[in-house]
Write a protein that holds these residues in place. Structure first.
Motif, PDB file in Angstrom:
ATOM      1  N   ALA A   1      -8.963  -2.151  -0.817  1.00 20.20           N
ATOM      2  CA  ALA A   1      -8.409  -2.997  -2.142  1.00 20.20           C
ATOM      3  C   ALA A   1      -8.784  -4.412  -2.176  1.00 20.20           C
ATOM      4  O   ALA A   1      -8.102  -5.188  -2.316  1.00 20.20           O
ATOM      5  CB  ALA A   1      -7.006  -2.625  -1.823  1.00 20.20           C
TER       6      ALA A   1
ATOM      7  N   TYR B   1       0.966  -0.966  -0.010  1.00 24.16           N
ATOM      8  CA  TYR B   1      -0.138   0.163   0.086  1.00 24.16           C
ATOM      9  C   TYR B   1       0.959   1.193  -0.036  1.00 24.16           C
ATOM     10  O   TYR B   1       1.370   1.485   1.097  1.00 24.16           O
ATOM     11  CB  TYR B   1      -0.879  -0.075   1.086  1.00 24.16           C
ATOM     12  CG  TYR B   1      -1.894  -1.184   1.141  1.00 24.16           C
ATOM     13  CD1 TYR B   1      -3.340  -0.773   0.957  1.00 24.16           C
ATOM     14  CD2 TYR B   1      -1.399  -2.279   1.886  1.00 24.16           C
ATOM     15  CE1 TYR B   1      -4.186  -1.997   0.971  1.00 24.16           C
ATOM     16  CE2 TYR B   1      -2.360  -3.235   1.672  1.00 24.16           C
ATOM     17  CZ  TYR B   1      -3.605  -3.125   1.372  1.00 24.16           C
ATOM     18  OH  TYR B   1      -4.573  -4.095   1.578  1.00 24.16           O
TER      19      TYR B   1
ATOM     20  N   LYS C   1      -4.478  -0.353  -4.463  1.00 28.80           N
ATOM     21  CA  LYS C   1      -3.533  -0.320  -3.067  1.00 28.80           C
ATOM     22  C   LYS C   1      -2.584   1.105  -3.418  1.00 28.80           C
ATOM     23  O   LYS C   1      -1.851   1.357  -2.657  1.00 28.80           O
ATOM     24  CB  LYS C   1      -2.676  -1.515  -2.715  1.00 28.80           C
ATOM     25  CG  LYS C   1      -3.639  -2.547  -2.702  1.00 28.80           C
ATOM     26  CD  LYS C   1      -2.776  -3.967  -2.410  1.00 28.80           C
ATOM     27  CE  LYS C   1      -3.758  -5.239  -2.143  1.00 28.80           C
ATOM     28  NZ  LYS C   1      -3.132  -6.430  -2.370  1.00 28.80           N
TER      29      LYS C   1
END
Lengths: 73, 695
Positions: free
Chosen positions: B151, B87, B359
């Motif tokens: 996500a 991320y 992400k």
């Protein structure tokens, strides 16, 4: 030659940096400097992966279970 | 975008958009209305670009602002869960490049080439309308749904918004699609390499080159992707040049000349080995090589088309819209819409849009550019592939794409048959073209790759090298396609392996361990034999295999899109945005009607060329009388043809069952959402009502 171009100005340098970042991310390698900056900001006392470890870790992740190695037809 | 709007600048902007609309209308008019005279490809390019600009400016803005109400201030998963690894809030252009590289593949290059048998107009119109109202909408909304849900993947989102059973059904559907996809992609490579020592040599050469790159980046200069890719590209180009020597030296050529069956078995074995080996040795370096080569070639093709401005020789609408064409069987509706899957709408993108991309997004408002915009670009790749197929003389196009069973195996027979269809071509022209591209023959090189390669060689040699470089460019194009298809096959086999481990792990827990060698080998073996079965069946099919497998792939891919859009519709209802749900209901309905019609015809059409069951009936009738029908050479082979027909038919039924059941669950989900006065969408990270008023 390439460095002569870099001297043209910060905008060109930024463009080059973004281009390299894009190329790396396309093959699943996020930006290492961003990672280091994030780690030192959030977990300053913990160990940070070296560039080499980082590369291997991301490579294994991309093709591992649930990784991002999936691409379209 | 943030500059203050004065009335003058507003008027100017409207004038500008009126201009774009005008140019687009003139271009589309030229593309649609010209008959007889060949038109310039630039008209097609400008019609496409104007359509994209207008769709992006107006329709995607409507989706972003009114339907999804993207909120700039709402923290994305990249911001909330930033770990510097998976991320990471990332610059939008960087994410755009990443996302485009992940969605662009062989699909948009092959489908339009096959669809060119009906002329350039039907394909163009579907690519443009499909991407604007279905493909880009799907990519954009699924990306949005995933960003609002930490996500999460498509399967996870279906489970949480629609229920556990539809979640499992969708996962099963995805696995089936993977298998057909891998088989059809591998088949394209086999068709491109069979009997071509030059092409086979260059593709084989990619393996030692990749291993070299792998060792380099593992031990010599770890992580230097740029360096090792540069080395790889240089070696690759050298191997294309040397390939000519291989092809021209009989002893060497013999080492690299294989029949389709042999190549298929090699590919199956290779797929197994490549996905079991450590990834850094073969898979990863080849992935790098193919990713950059792919983007470079797409870029080069765009430049080539603009510089050369070739004329389209294919008619706007050919006589084969009636369904009698040699390239794929079936009428314009539904089969054109099935044949061009990627480039117009591709369900596979829903997996990418709910994979790594969500992400990385740092601001929700960028979903519009990344989801909708990248798909428009992919659609443009499809337009370029269509152009490449249509710059070839139609006679040569049909010679390359018709099965040997239809046009015979000599240039004279082929030229006679095809000229009889009204696409005049001489045997000499066919032999000359084969010579120009450095091949023995170009007859019946179905599968799209060789045709695209001839078209690209035609265009690129107009920019660099002229006629003399045509053979180089042809093999460059073949290599580029083979390379990224093989990478998809390796990576896809791994993904299929993990899916199988996940699915079977529910019954045999030992299989679930992805670190275990035993479980790894079993699951990889299952994955490889599943796609290998369809690949081999396609290779020995006298109608070329692509004929059978490509429609199955198209149907399955668009069914996945229908599933993704059904999820999107259900969520819009659960968000109480049903006033806008037509944005997803319209494309879902179209896809469901199209795919179910196609699947139905694949099962029950009276013509054995279209329907598996009619084909099976013909064979079982002959078998009962003890007659042997071509392609089979013995009664045992007749039996095998029958089994293949039944397997394909079963697959069709499964696809239909998956999509119909998802539709039913979708309707149930909508009914529940309507019956509930509250917002029931399960978003993560921010209260929906607070964001709505605060945005």
């Amino acid at each position: 030659m390439i460095c002569a171009l870099c001297d043209l100005g910060p905008s060109v340098r930024l463009f080059g940096r973004r281009l390299a970042e894009t190329a790396n991310l396309m093959v699943g390698l996020p930006d290492y400097d961003t990672y280091v900056a994030h780690r030192s900001a959030t977990h300053p006392d913990e160990k940070v992966m070296t560039r080499e470890e980082f590369f291997r870790d991301r490579q294994a992740r991309r093709y591992g279970a649930g990784g991002g190695g999936l691409r379209c037809c | 975008m943030t500059t203050a709007r004065t009335p003058a600048s507003g008027a100017l902007s409207w004038l500008l958009w009126l201009g774009v609309a005008g140019v687009g209308a003139v271009s589309l008019g030229t593309v649609a209305l010209s008959r007889g005279e060949p038109i310039n490809a630039v008209w097609l390019v400008s019609a496409a670009i104007c359509t994209y600009l207008i769709a992006y400016r107006f329709y995607s803005q409507f989706i972003a602002h009114s339907v999804l109400r993207l909120a700039a201030g709402r923290p994305t998963p990249a911001v909330r869960r930033n770990d510097g690894l998976d991320y990471v809030p990332t610059n939008k252009w960087v994410v755009f490049g990443h996302h485009f590289a992940a969605i662009a593949g062989a699909g948009p290059l092959v489908g339009p080439v096959l669809a060119a048998q009906m002329g350039y107009l039907p394909g163009t119109l579907w690519i443009l309308a499909g991407v604007v109202f279905a493909g880009a909408v799907q990519d954009c909304i699924i990306l949005f749904l995933s960003v609002r849900r930490d996500a999460r993947s498509l399967g996870d989102m279906i489970r949480s918004e629609m229920g556990t059973v539809p979640g499992v059904i969708a996962l099963f559907g995805v696995l089936l699609i993977m298998i057909i996809l891998l088989a059809v992609l591998a088949l394209i490579v086999v068709k491109g390499l069979a009997g071509s020592p030059w092409g086979t040599f260059t593709v084989f050469a990619t393996m030692p080159i990749a291993v070299l790159m792998g060792l380099y980046s593992r031990f010599l200069r770890p992580g230097r992707i740029g360096e090792m890719t540069a080395i790889g590209v240089v070696l690759l180009l050298a191997s294309i040049v040397y390939g000519q020597t291989v092809a021209e030296t009989p002893e060497l050529a013999a080492l690299f000349t294989y029949r389709g069956e042999t190549l298929a078995l090699m590919l199956i074995g290779y797929g197994f080995v490549a996905s079991v080996l450590p990834v850094w040795l073969l898979l990863a370096p080849r992935d790098y090589l193919s990713t950059f080569l792919k983007l470079g070639t797409i870029f080069a093709l765009a430049i080539g088309i603009l510089v050369v401005a070739p004329e389209l020789h294919m008619p706007a609408v050919s006589r084969f819209v009636d369904g009698t064409g040699p390239v794929f069987a079936g009428r314009l509706f539904p089969f054109l819409f099935i044949t061009i899957a990627c480039g117009a709408v591709s369900g596979f993108h829903a997996l990418i849009a709910s994979g790594t991309t969500p992400k990385l997004i740092e601001n929700e408002q960028q979903i519009r550019m990344i989801g909708y915009g990248a798909m428009l670009m992919e659609s443009f790749v499809a337009i370029m592939a269509l152009i490449a197929a249509c710059v070839i003389e139609p006679g040569a196009y049909f010679a390359m794409n018709s099965p040997a069973g239809v046009i015979g195996t000599t240039a004279a027979q082929a030229a006679q048959t095809i000229s009889g269809w009204g696409f005049v071509i001489t045997p000499d022209a066919l032999t000359q073209l084969a010579q120009d591209v450095g091949e023995k023959t170009i007859l019946s090189r179905a599968g799209g790759a060789p045709t695209l390669a001839v078209g690209m060689a035609h265009i690129l040699s107009g920019v660099i090298g002229g006629q003399a470089m045509m053979a180089f460019w042809y093999h460059f194009a073949i290599l580029f396609e083979a390379l990224f298809i093989l990478t998809t096959v390796d990576a896809g086999t791994r993904v299929a392996r993990f899916m199988i481990q996940d699915l079977l792990g529910a019954f045999v827990p030992a299989l679930k361990n992805t670190e275990s060698w035993g479980a790894n080998l079993v699951a990889t073996g299952l994955a490889v034999s599943a796609w290998g079965y369809f690949l081999y069946q396609g290779v020995i099919d006298p109608l070329g295999g692509i004929n059978t497998l490509w429609p199955l792939f198209g149907i399955s891919n668009q069914m996945l899109a229908a599933i993704a859009l059904t999820l999107a519709t259900v969520v819009l209802f659960r968000m109480k945005r049903q006033a806008y749900a037509w944005v997803t209901i319209v494309p879902t309905t179209w896809l469901v009607v199209c795919t179910l019609t196609a699947a139905w015809q694949k099962l029950f059409d009276p013509s054995p060329a279209i329907s598996f069951l009619s084909h099976a009936q013909r064979f079982s009738g002959a078998l009962a009388e003890g007659r042997v029908l071509a392609p089979a050479k013995s009664l045992a082979e007749m039996q095998r043809v029958l089994i293949n027909d039944y397997v394909d038919a079963t697959l069709c039924v499964l696809f239909m069952a998956v999509v119909v059941s998802m539709l039913v669950y979708g309707l149930i989900g909508i009914a529940r959402a309507v019956g509930n006065p509250d917002v029931t969408a399960k978003e993560v990270g921010g209260d929906l009502r607070a964001v709505r008023s605060g945005a």
